[in-house]
Design an enzyme around this catalytic site. Structure first.
Site, short mmCIF file in Angstrom:
data_model
loop_
_atom_site.label_atom_id
_atom_site.label_comp_id
_atom_site.label_asym_id
_atom_site.label_seq_id
_atom_site.Cartn_x
_atom_site.Cartn_y
_atom_site.Cartn_z
N ARG A 46 0.57 59.11 -28.62
CA ARG A 46 1.66 59.18 -29.60
C ARG A 46 1.30 60.26 -30.61
O ARG A 46 0.20 60.28 -31.14
CB ARG A 46 1.81 57.82 -30.29
CG ARG A 46 2.82 57.78 -31.45
CD ARG A 46 4.23 58.01 -30.96
NE ARG A 46 5.24 57.67 -31.95
CZ ARG A 46 5.59 58.44 -32.96
NH1 ARG A 46 5.01 59.58 -33.19
NH2 ARG A 46 6.55 58.03 -33.79
N GLU A 54 14.91 58.29 -30.40
CA GLU A 54 14.51 57.57 -29.19
C GLU A 54 15.48 57.80 -28.04
O GLU A 54 16.68 58.01 -28.25
CB GLU A 54 14.44 56.06 -29.49
CG GLU A 54 13.46 55.69 -30.57
CD GLU A 54 12.01 55.95 -30.20
OE1 GLU A 54 11.68 55.94 -29.00
OE2 GLU A 54 11.21 56.18 -31.12
N ARG A 96 -1.72 52.82 -28.22
CA ARG A 96 -1.59 54.23 -27.86
C ARG A 96 -2.60 55.07 -28.64
O ARG A 96 -2.88 54.79 -29.80
CB ARG A 96 -0.18 54.74 -28.19
CG ARG A 96 0.92 54.04 -27.41
CD ARG A 96 2.29 54.49 -27.82
NE ARG A 96 2.57 54.13 -29.21
CZ ARG A 96 3.75 54.27 -29.81
NH1 ARG A 96 4.77 54.77 -29.14
NH2 ARG A 96 3.92 53.92 -31.07
#
Length: 153
Positions: A46, A54, A96
């Protein structure tokens, strides 16, 4: 003796360079997330300090500009060798890896903001490039680049 001096603070500590990992982008998930093949594994990465609309949000669905941000990110990094520059916190609550993603001398996080496809989203303690991101966002907004130039829907 040197160890004792370091422990007592008599000798200044040497500033550490930011941690970095090298790999290849094997999948672009959206505008701010990629999968990178490192030596021994593939990591979901990320981008630090930025947020893009998104394309797969679980409750909001696809957001305006999401496909454009994804396409620009693909153009910038897909299949390319990258250097992942880590900051203070290396992972988010989803596990992440958090990184500034470099292709050669170009930081992808900053380039997405400069082109107008990402907004600044600073999450302390990862603030190393915040001032740069804010400047690039101001410039992109003022000149109507990327998503800043699209009419509100």
């Amino acid at each position: 003796m040197l160890l004792a001096a370091l422990l007592l603070g008599a000798v200044p500590a040497v500033a550490e360079a930011p941690a970095a990992l090298d790999g290849v982008v094997v999948r672009v998930v959206d505008g701010d997330t990629v999968h990178v093949r490192l030596v021994d594994r593939v990591e979901k990465v990320r981008y630090i300090g930025v947020n893009t609309p998104e394309i797969h949000h679980p409750t909001r669905g696809e957001e305006p500009g999401g496909r454009a941000a994804h396409a620009v990110n693909r153009r910038l990094v897909e299949g390319k060798r990258v250097r992942l520059e880590l900051d203070v916190q290396s992972r988010d609550r989803y596990g992440r890896l958090l990184a500034y993603v470099w292709v050669g001398e170009t930081m992808t996080n900053a380039e997405l903001v400069r082109l107008g496809y990402a907004q600044v989203m600073t999450v302390p303690p990862n603030v190393r490039h915040q001032a740069l991101f804010l400047k690039l966002q101001r410039d992109a907004r003022q000149t109507g680049r990327g998503l800043w130039g699209q009419p509100a829907s």
